[in-house]
Design an enzyme around this catalytic site. Structure first.
Site, PDB file in Angstrom:
ATOM      1  N   GLU A 280       0.831  -1.214   0.000  1.00 49.33           N
ATOM      2  CA  GLU A 280       0.000   0.000   0.000  1.00 49.33           C
ATOM      3  C   GLU A 280       0.864   1.261   0.000  1.00 49.33           C
ATOM      4  O   GLU A 280       1.716   1.420   0.889  1.00 49.33           O
ATOM      5  CB  GLU A 280      -0.913  -0.009   1.244  1.00 49.33           C
TER       6      GLU A 280
ATOM      7  N   LYS B   7      -7.098  -0.346  11.705  1.00 46.99           N
ATOM      8  CA  LYS B   7      -6.551  -0.788  10.414  1.00 46.99           C
ATOM      9  C   LYS B   7      -5.283   0.017  10.123  1.00 46.99           C
ATOM     10  O   LYS B   7      -4.279  -0.513   9.647  1.00 46.99           O
ATOM     11  CB  LYS B   7      -7.586  -0.602   9.302  1.00 46.99           C
TER      12      LYS B   7
ATOM     13  N   ASP C   6       4.106 -14.395  12.099  1.00 52.19           N
ATOM     14  CA  ASP C   6       2.781 -14.864  11.724  1.00 52.19           C
ATOM     15  C   ASP C   6       1.818 -13.689  11.914  1.00 52.19           C
ATOM     16  O   ASP C   6       1.318 -13.447  13.016  1.00 52.19           O
ATOM     17  CB  ASP C   6       2.392 -16.058  12.614  1.00 52.19           C
TER      18      ASP C   6
ATOM     19  N   HIS D  33      -2.292  11.032   0.055  1.00 54.65           N
ATOM     20  CA  HIS D  33      -2.403   9.650  -0.401  1.00 54.65           C
ATOM     21  C   HIS D  33      -2.461   9.584  -1.926  1.00 54.65           C
ATOM     22  O   HIS D  33      -1.821   8.737  -2.542  1.00 54.65           O
ATOM     23  CB  HIS D  33      -3.669   9.029   0.201  1.00 54.65           C
TER      24      HIS D  33
HETATM   25  P1  NDP Z   1       8.944 -23.325  16.114  1.00 51.95           P
HETATM   26  O1  NDP Z   1       8.460 -24.547  16.761  1.00 51.95           O
HETATM   27  O2  NDP Z   1       9.303 -23.407  14.661  1.00 51.95           O
HETATM   28  O3  NDP Z   1      10.199 -22.728  16.886  1.00 51.95           O
HETATM   29  C1  NDP Z   1      10.230 -22.584  18.260  1.00 51.95           C
HETATM   30  C2  NDP Z   1      11.339 -23.463  18.780  1.00 51.95           C
HETATM   31  O4  NDP Z   1      12.588 -22.841  18.559  1.00 51.95           O
HETATM   32  C3  NDP Z   1      11.277 -23.652  20.266  1.00 51.95           C
HETATM   33  O5  NDP Z   1      10.328 -24.594  20.608  1.00 51.95           O
HETATM   34  C4  NDP Z   1      12.689 -24.061  20.574  1.00 51.95           C
HETATM   35  O6  NDP Z   1      12.816 -25.435  20.312  1.00 51.95           O
HETATM   36  C5  NDP Z   1      13.506 -23.327  19.515  1.00 51.95           C
HETATM   37  N1  NDP Z   1      14.279 -22.192  20.058  1.00 51.95           N
HETATM   38  C6  NDP Z   1      15.589 -21.919  19.746  1.00 51.95           C
HETATM   39  N2  NDP Z   1      16.002 -20.823  20.386  1.00 51.95           N
HETATM   40  C7  NDP Z   1      14.977 -20.378  21.136  1.00 51.95           C
HETATM   41  C8  NDP Z   1      14.807 -19.274  22.017  1.00 51.95           C
HETATM   42  N3  NDP Z   1      15.784 -18.408  22.278  1.00 51.95           N
HETATM   43  N4  NDP Z   1      13.607 -19.088  22.592  1.00 51.95           N
HETATM   44  C9  NDP Z   1      12.578 -19.936  22.345  1.00 51.95           C
HETATM   45  N5  NDP Z   1      12.696 -21.020  21.540  1.00 51.95           N
HETATM   46  C10 NDP Z   1      13.874 -21.246  20.921  1.00 51.95           C
HETATM   47  O7  NDP Z   1       7.928 -22.114  16.211  1.00 51.95           O
HETATM   48  P2  NDP Z   1       6.915 -21.654  17.328  1.00 51.95           P
HETATM   49  O8  NDP Z   1       6.685 -22.703  18.358  1.00 51.95           O
HETATM   50  O9  NDP Z   1       7.341 -20.317  17.792  1.00 51.95           O
HETATM   51  O10 NDP Z   1       5.588 -21.525  16.477  1.00 51.95           O
HETATM   52  C11 NDP Z   1       5.448 -20.502  15.532  1.00 51.95           C
HETATM   53  C12 NDP Z   1       4.876 -21.073  14.259  1.00 51.95           C
HETATM   54  O11 NDP Z   1       3.660 -21.771  14.531  1.00 51.95           O
HETATM   55  C13 NDP Z   1       4.543 -20.011  13.270  1.00 51.95           C
HETATM   56  O12 NDP Z   1       5.052 -20.399  12.014  1.00 51.95           O
HETATM   57  C14 NDP Z   1       3.019 -20.016  13.241  1.00 51.95           C
HETATM   58  O13 NDP Z   1       2.554 -19.630  11.970  1.00 51.95           O
HETATM   59  C15 NDP Z   1       2.675 -21.424  13.564  1.00 51.95           C
HETATM   60  N6  NDP Z   1       1.374 -21.725  14.150  1.00 51.95           N
HETATM   61  C16 NDP Z   1       0.524 -20.764  14.605  1.00 51.95           C
HETATM   62  C17 NDP Z   1      -0.697 -21.095  15.149  1.00 51.95           C
HETATM   63  C18 NDP Z   1      -1.573 -20.001  15.691  1.00 51.95           C
HETATM   64  O14 NDP Z   1      -1.146 -18.867  15.783  1.00 51.95           O
HETATM   65  N7  NDP Z   1      -2.817 -20.283  16.086  1.00 51.95           N
HETATM   66  C19 NDP Z   1      -1.121 -22.501  15.242  1.00 51.95           C
HETATM   67  C20 NDP Z   1      -0.117 -23.430  14.801  1.00 51.95           C
HETATM   68  C21 NDP Z   1       1.079 -23.051  14.255  1.00 51.95           C
HETATM   69  P3  NDP Z   1      13.956 -26.307  21.062  1.00 51.95           P
HETATM   70  O15 NDP Z   1      13.787 -26.054  22.514  1.00 51.95           O
HETATM   71  O16 NDP Z   1      13.625 -27.709  20.685  1.00 51.95           O
HETATM   72  O17 NDP Z   1      15.272 -25.821  20.547  1.00 51.95           O
END
Ligand code: NDP
Length: 441
Positions: free
Chosen positions: A85, A272, A288, A385
């Site tokens: 936009e 918005k 997201d 705009h």
């Molecule tokens: P991920 O599972 O991809 O990543 C998070 C993981 O990263 C953690 O579980 C951890 O795993 C690792 N990690 C590494 N460094 C860190 C840190 N400093 N702090 C925290 N975690 C760290 O993503 P999310 O769990 O964040 O989920 C986000 C995704 O889920 C987005 O893509 C979203 O679109 C999607 N989603 C959204 C929904 C909704 O909003 N309703 C529903 C379902 C999915 P480890 O401890 O194993 O290293």
């Protein structure tokens, strides 16, 4: 040698696109690969895209620009924004420049606590079922954390529970809704996956404790324990513009704020505008944005009426803007580590945590809103705009290269920013130049 890092890049918008990228590449020491990711020569490959979603056929591009002049808690931020936009980036940069004169933005955010929901049914007496869950709090938390021990090592993990009994939606005879909330510190992750894992993991124990049956087990996007807030204080005198006094402009902004507070029809448009800024940063930084949108709008009607996320008041000769909203953001997870443009954007932004990113987004949302209500409460938004929109109209009409600016300027002068008019102007300008023997640009 690296240039001094500042977001106050005077004349940046007048530079050719390649020079703009050159300036930020030097300032933030971008590698060739990172610069190429930014200008679209590199970036997300088809192979990576194919691993991210289903039925992939390619990669969709959006314009990427930089919000300038942002100063938050005394630190300068150059803010990558992906948006289609016109006027959004100009508005943020303009507002941030004015806010800067009043000391910039101050911002803060809560700990990254997210809510996971576990829905229980067939539990018998709701009060007893709720008490049993509360009595087993430590056991539930320990079990939740056992599914993600690395979060505890990072200083996060499941911290607390809440139990809610909600009235039956279908009437007095229906079973109430029993919901267990897991309150989880997700550190630098948005957290959806780890929250869902924990919710699914504790479900059998919840059934055992309550004697009921669990259905849904998923995070809530109403992330109201993870709020970010930003404020700015702008001296009223510095608002003077359009041949209007600062007091008159400030009055228009305060009236816009009152209108949005009283009326959901206006509040929706107000918000918005706020989300114009926030979503643009969210997209550029791999967040997201549907989750952010869902959380923001649910938060906006937390008291039963949909209200503005930001407000403006007059306080001791200053116009004071405040914004507060949930921002469930990540520095890891989703596409963040695998999208080359996102990584380069985060390097330019220089944020080191999801919390810091939320401060930037809150300030950008407030800045965007300031620019909108400043124009709306005075001369209206169409003048500014339309000048920016005219370039899109010129391109739609077939103008390319130097013709785009020429046709856009002529459209604005004519006060008639329409594709048909642009086609007419383009044809007549090209004819005139050809007749004058000038090379067609
Ligand atoms: P991920 O599972 O991809 O990543 C998070 C993981 O990263 C953690 O579980 C951890 O795993 C690792 N990690 C590494 N460094 C860190 C840190 N400093 N702090 C925290 N975690 C760290 O993503 P999310 O769990 O964040 O989920 C986000 C995704 O889920 C987005 O893509 C979203 O679109 C999607 N989603 C959204 C929904 C909704 O909003 N309703 C529903 C379902 C999915 P480890 O401890 O194993 O290293």
């Amino acid at each position: 040698m690296a240039e001094l890092i500042t977001s106050r890049l005077s004349g940046f918008h007048k530079l050719p696109m390649a020079d703009r990228l050159g300036t930020v590449s030097r300032m933030f020491r971008l590698t060739l690969e990172e610069s190429n990711a930014m200008n679209g020569v590199g970036g997300l490959s088809n192979d990576t895209a194919n691993t991210m979603i289903e039925n992939a056929i390619g990669v969709f591009k959006l314009p990427l620009g930089l919000g300038l002049n942002l100063q938050i808690n005394g630190r300068d931020y150059v803010v990558p924004m992906a948006v289609e936009e016109p006027s959004v980036i100009a508005a943020v940069s303009f507002a941030a420049k004015i806010a800067r004169e009043g000391g910039g933005f101050t911002a803060e955010a809560d700990d990254p606590i997210m809510i996971g929901q576990v829905q229980v049914t067939s539990f018998g007496d709701p009060t007893q079922a709720a008490s049993k869950l509360v009595a087993h709090k430590e056991q539930l938390l320990a079990l939740a954390n056992s599914f993600h021990p690395s979060m505890i090592q990072r200083g996060g993990g499941a911290r607390d529970i809440e139990v809610r009994v909600l009235p039956a939606p279908e009437g007095p005879k229906g079973e109430p809704i029993l919901v267990l909330h897991l309150l989880i510190d997700t550190q630098d992750a948005m957290g959806a996956n780890l929250i869902n894992t924990m919710c699914e993991g504790v479900a059998p124990l919840v059934e055992q404790i309550t004697g009921g049956k669990v259905f849904l087990r998923i995070l809530s996007n109403l992330a109201d324990r993870r709020l970010a807030r930003a404020t700015c204080r702008i001296p009223v005198a510095s608002l003077a513009d359009f041949d209007l006094t600062g007091e008159t402009i400030a009055e228009g902004i305060v009236q816009a704020s009152r209108f949005a507070s009283a009326d959901p029809y206006r509040a929706a448009t107000h918000n918005k505008g706020v989300m114009n800024g926030i979503d643009s940063v969210a997209i550029a930084t791999g967040q997201d944005w549907r989750a952010i949108e869902a959380g923001a709008h649910a938060f906006a009607c937390r008291d039963g009426q949909y209200r503005p996320l930001s407000t403006w008041r007059l306080e001791e000769g200053h116009l004071v803007g405040r914004i507060e909203l949930p921002l469930a953001l990540g520095m890891v997870g989703g596409p963040i580590k695998i999208h080359p443009q996102v990584q380069a954007a985060l390097k330019i932004l220089r944020v080191t945590s999801a919390r810091e990113l939320s401060l930037v987004m809150a300030a950008v949302g407030l800045a965007q809103n300031f620019a909108a209500v400043r124009a709306l409460g005075s001369v209206g938004i169409q003048k500014g705009h339309m000048a920016l929109h005219a370039r899109c109209v010129a391109v739609t009409a077939g103008a390319r290269g130097l013709w785009v600016e020429k046709v856009a300027n002529a459209l604005v002068t004519a006060g008639h920013v329409k594709v048909e008019k642009a086609k007419e102007l383009l044809a007549s300008m090209m004819r005139d130049e050809a007749l004058a023997g000038q090379p067609v640009p």
